[in-house]
Scaffold this motif. Structure first.
Motif, mmCIF file in Angstrom:
data_model
loop_
_atom_site.group_PDB
_atom_site.id
_atom_site.type_symbol
_atom_site.label_atom_id
_atom_site.label_comp_id
_atom_site.label_asym_id
_atom_site.label_seq_id
_atom_site.Cartn_x
_atom_site.Cartn_y
_atom_site.Cartn_z
ATOM 1 N N MET A 54 0.835 -1.202 0.000
ATOM 2 C CA MET A 54 0.000 0.000 0.000
ATOM 3 C C MET A 54 0.870 1.254 0.000
ATOM 4 O O MET A 54 0.551 2.246 -0.665
ATOM 5 C CB MET A 54 -0.921 -0.001 1.217
ATOM 6 N N SER B 135 -5.803 10.110 10.485
ATOM 7 C CA SER B 135 -6.420 8.806 10.251
ATOM 8 C C SER B 135 -7.783 8.734 10.934
ATOM 9 O O SER B 135 -7.983 9.270 12.023
ATOM 10 C CB SER B 135 -5.521 7.690 10.791
ATOM 11 N N THR C 119 -10.812 5.563 11.047
ATOM 12 C CA THR C 119 -11.276 4.275 10.515
ATOM 13 C C THR C 119 -12.631 3.883 11.094
ATOM 14 O O THR C 119 -13.108 4.458 12.066
ATOM 15 C CB THR C 119 -10.286 3.137 10.841
ATOM 16 N N ARG D 2 -0.731 7.642 1.342
ATOM 17 C CA ARG D 2 -0.358 6.226 1.386
ATOM 18 C C ARG D 2 0.022 5.801 2.804
ATOM 19 O O ARG D 2 -0.349 4.702 3.257
ATOM 20 C CB ARG D 2 0.797 5.957 0.422
ATOM 21 N N TRP E 290 -3.207 5.496 4.899
ATOM 22 C CA TRP E 290 -3.945 4.296 4.485
ATOM 23 C C TRP E 290 -3.240 3.027 4.954
ATOM 24 O O TRP E 290 -3.865 2.105 5.484
ATOM 25 C CB TRP E 290 -4.086 4.263 2.963
ATOM 26 N N MET F 290 -10.162 2.891 5.864
ATOM 27 C CA MET F 290 -9.472 4.070 6.390
ATOM 28 C C MET F 290 -9.876 5.310 5.604
ATOM 29 O O MET F 290 -9.805 5.335 4.371
ATOM 30 C CB MET F 290 -7.953 3.882 6.291
#
Length: 238
Positions: free
Chosen positions: A4, A34, A36, A69, A72, A96
């Motif tokens: 990823m 972030s 989630t 990136r 994620w 995410m």
């Protein structure tokens, strides 16, 4: 995670993100935060498991892509995987999102609040946790303890109850009582405006905030939260 972190990012997305940064106004730095669907679940907090990345205000497409990136890919950090595995959370169901905000400078403390009393359903209140810069409330290490207040909100005059002082301040207060009251009133406004009405799904807001050197509160994230009460914590009828 490595795959990823090395995967290409859609150029159209990069163009859109950089355009939105321009619309936010000139800032020296931005933070890619972030967020989630594997946090604040029933019986599972998940705070501090994932990464947030700071980028300069004039970030190039390459820097923006790397930040996206990294956020994620943090879904697959070892600590995140092990924590989800322990709580039997399906890894392939985790998604995410990246929340982009101007970076807040001159921060002296950070905090998390729940806009319900997590200990007693019959005593309405707000639960506030605050920690000095250099540590976090959500990612405390070892025996670190935040400053904790439970503020009762059933009366017009709020009633703050100190539960603990920060273990990093040698007993000194992070927030004055007046600041705790002012913060609570703002948290109550957030709750009134944003808390879902379907109590079965969530009955509070989980709010993250920062305290700046000039003693301003900056709210950086708020999302629905469900406080689960045990039998001894619920409303009791005669």
């Amino acid at each position: 995670r490595e795959a990823m972190a090395a995967a290409p990012v859609d150029p159209r997305l990069l163009t859109q993100v950089r355009a939105q940064l321009t619309r936010l106004g000139r800032s020296e730095r931005y933070i890619f935060r972030s967020s989630t669907n594997a946090e604040d679940l029933a019986g599972f907090n998940g705070a501090g498991l994932y990464e947030s990345i700071v980028v300069p205000g004039d970030a190039s497409p390459e820097v923006v892509a790397n930040a996206l990136r990294r956020v994620w890919a943090s879904v697959w950090l070892q600590r995140a995987y092990e924590e989800r595995d322990w709580f039997r959370i399906a890894h392939d169901a985790v998604a995410m999102a990246v929340l982009v905000q101007p970076f807040v400078a001159n921060v002296v403390a950070n905090g998390v609040a729940i806009t319900s009393n997590p200990y007693d359903e019959a005593r309405p209140g707000v639960f506030i946790n605050t920690q000095v810069t250099g540590s976090t409330v959500t990612g405390a290490q070892g025996n670190e303890l935040p400053e904790q207040f439970l503020v009762y909100t059933w009366a017009e005059d709020l009633e703050p109850e100190l539960l603990s002082r920060s273990s990093l301040t040698n007993g000194a207060a992070i927030l004055s009582e007046a600041e705790v009251v002012a913060l609570t009133r703002q948290l109550m406004r957030i709750h009134t405006s944003m808390a879902p009405r379907n109590v079965g799904t969530s009955n509070a807001m989980d709010v993250e905030f920062l305290l700046t050197r000039d003693r301003r509160f900056v709210f950086v994230q708020a999302r629905p939260f469900n406080v689960v009460y045990t039998a001894g914590q619920r409303w009791r009828t005669p």
